[in-house]
Design an enzyme around this catalytic site. Structure first.
Site, PDB file in Angstrom:
ATOM      1  CG  ASN A   1      13.314  43.858 -45.900  1.00 33.53           C
ATOM      2  OD1 ASN A   1      12.768  44.780 -45.313  1.00 33.53           O
ATOM      3  ND2 ASN A   1      14.627  43.688 -45.879  1.00 33.53           N
TER       4      ASN A   1
ATOM      5  CG  ASP B   1      20.224  37.688 -44.638  1.00 36.11           C
ATOM      6  OD1 ASP B   1      20.900  38.365 -43.846  1.00 36.11           O
ATOM      7  OD2 ASP B   1      19.178  37.097 -44.316  1.00 36.11           O
TER       8      ASP B   1
ATOM      9  CE  LYS C   1      13.187  48.838 -67.838  1.00 35.61           C
ATOM     10  NZ  LYS C   1      12.082  49.249 -68.681  1.00 35.61           N
TER      11      LYS C   1
ATOM     12  CG  PHE D   1      14.980  43.964 -33.635  1.00 34.49           C
ATOM     13  CD1 PHE D   1      15.770  44.879 -32.965  1.00 34.49           C
ATOM     14  CD2 PHE D   1      13.596  44.073 -33.538  1.00 34.49           C
ATOM     15  CE1 PHE D   1      15.201  45.884 -32.204  1.00 34.49           C
ATOM     16  CE2 PHE D   1      13.011  45.067 -32.784  1.00 34.49           C
ATOM     17  CZ  PHE D   1      13.818  45.978 -32.101  1.00 34.49           C
TER      18      PHE D   1
ATOM     19  CE  LYS E   1      17.870  34.955 -36.961  1.00 34.96           C
ATOM     20  NZ  LYS E   1      16.696  35.547 -37.541  1.00 34.96           N
TER      21      LYS E   1
ATOM     22  CE  LYS F   1      22.908  37.381 -36.929  1.00 31.93           C
ATOM     23  NZ  LYS F   1      22.331  38.257 -37.930  1.00 31.93           N
TER      24      LYS F   1
END
Ligand code: CTP
Length: 401
Positions: free
Chosen positions: A209, A278, A288, A322, A336, A340
């Protein structure tokens, strides 16, 4: 006796050089030991005598002048200084520092500096807007240099625009807040995670990301400045290790999970700024993968939710997560935090200008488990890091009482 803190002030050749006299005078009056280095161009605008008189110390101007005070001046001042400020910082010195050039007393001393370096640029608006200058500034910010942005106004060259040296008050404030950080995390062990994770598809491809790790690194740096013992578990980034922080580099979510779990028992505070993937490819090819005609699909499987696992096992730790969202910020973040089992969550809308991935600024809202909400203005990630630590400190104090 307490040692006086040492500030090195580097002056380069800009018309705003005369304003530095006020800065040096104020810092000296506040009890700091101030040493001034002037470039040859700076001396065309104002004389070393002014600064020798105001600082009470010889002004360093020549790399080859035998010094009455130190043997190798650029090294000894660089080691001795608690903070360094270059003011005004011309496009030339910014370019030199950003590209590792050291050809005079000021640039060599900055290069050898061990302390935080503040740059206060001042130049013509078109020079300031030049992409080369902007790219140097970005590079320096990413490397941990602190920028006091120039203001907008009438410039000496007669044009209007951004490029005016920031107010001396702002520069003084930036220096003092660097030097006078409270040691309110002394005795605390803080674990920070930062950066993205990479999930291998084959030896040449991976899923990841946009996280650069900047926010987490600034938190690690800030916690260290405030006296904590800091462990940083970092995914792949281009950032330098923050001074004095114990860094463990990992690649995948599962590696991050292992590294974090190993440290979890011994730490007091966990701040999970990492953008953990995730999902990972269900299979990682050892060779490859060759292309073929038609579509290709990739089957993904879930990675461990590290924070959820930490929340489940939490006993004495204070857990901060975060939430990177693109909508319904508060609702998703609140959710969240509860799911959590967190004590605090730092929410940011990553689609908003000036917030989230990559940039040097962030704009976050902090929620805690008592239902309190604190919206912070857009600030540099370094200042945001300190503001997050302020909120953690308050929460830890509430827990005690
Ligand atoms: N996190 C984690 N392990 C994961 C995913 C996320 O530890 N596998 C942590 C992040 O470090 C962050 C918090 O959980 O502190 C929230 O991450 P975010 O990506 O915003 O949320 P997710 O829980 O992944 O939920 P979603 O992607 O559905 O928004």
């Amino acid at each position: 006796m307490l040692r006086r803190k040492v500030i090195a002030v580097g002056i380069t050749g800009g018309i705003a050089a005369y304003k530095v006299a006020e800065l040096v005078s104020r810092l000296t009056k506040k009890g700091y030991e101030v040493h001034v280095i002037m470039t040859a161009s700076a001396q065309k605008f104002i004389t070393p005598l002014t600064f020798r008189t105001l600082s009470g110390n010889p002004v360093i101007t020549d790399m080859f002048d035998p010094s009455p005070l130190w043997n190798v001046q650029h090294v000894s001042l660089a080691e001795k200084a608690d903070a360094f400020v270059v003011v005004p910082a011309t496009a030339n010195i910014i370019g030199k520092i950003a590209n590792g050039l050291a050809d005079d007393m000021l640039s060599t001393t900055v290069m050898a500096a061990q302390c935080p370096v503040v740059l206060a640029p001042a130049m013509n608006v078109h020079m300031w807007e030049n992409p080369v200058v902007q790219s140097n500034i970005k590079k320096l910010e990413e490397l941990g240099y602190r920028l006091v942005d120039p203001g907008v106004g009438r410039l000496a060259c007669g044009t209007e625009g951004k490029g005016r040296l920031a107010d001396i008050d702002c520069i003084e404030q930036a220096l003092i807040s660097l030097l006078e950080k409270p040691k309110d995390f002394f005795g605390k062990k803080v674990l920070v995670t930062a950066g993205p994770t990479r999930e291998a598809i084959d030896p040449v491809r991976y899923l990841t990301n946009h996280s650069t790790g900047k926010m987490g690194y600034e938190i690690a740096r800030a916690a260290k400045e405030r006296g904590a013992e800091v462990f940083l578990v970092s995914g792949p980034t281009n950032l330098a290790d923050p001074e004095g922080v114990i860094v463990e580099r990992v690649v995948s979510a599962r590696e991050m999970f292992r590294a974090v779990s190993d440290k979890y028992e011994q730490v007091d505070i966990v701040i999970k700024a990492a953008a953990v993937a995730d999902y990972r490819p269900k299979q990682t090819s050892a060779e490859k993968i060759k292309k073929a005609d038609g579509e290709m699909s990739l089957t993904l499987e879930r990675n461990p939710d590290i924070l959820w696992e930490l929340g489940r096992k939490k006993d004495h730790q204070l857990l901060v997560g975060f939430a990177a969202e693109t909508g319904n910020l508060i609702e998703f973040a609140q959710n969240k935090m509860e799911r959590k089992n967190l004590d605090m969550i730092v929410a940011n809308n990553v689609s908003e200008e000036g917030a989230g991935f990559g940039g040097v600024t962030n704009k976050v809202t902090i929620l805690n488990r008592y239902g309190e909400l604190k919206e912070l203005p857009q600030m540099t990630k370094y200042d945001t890091a300190h503001a997050i630590l302020d909120q953690i400190r308050l929460l830890a104090d509430t827990n005690k009482s």
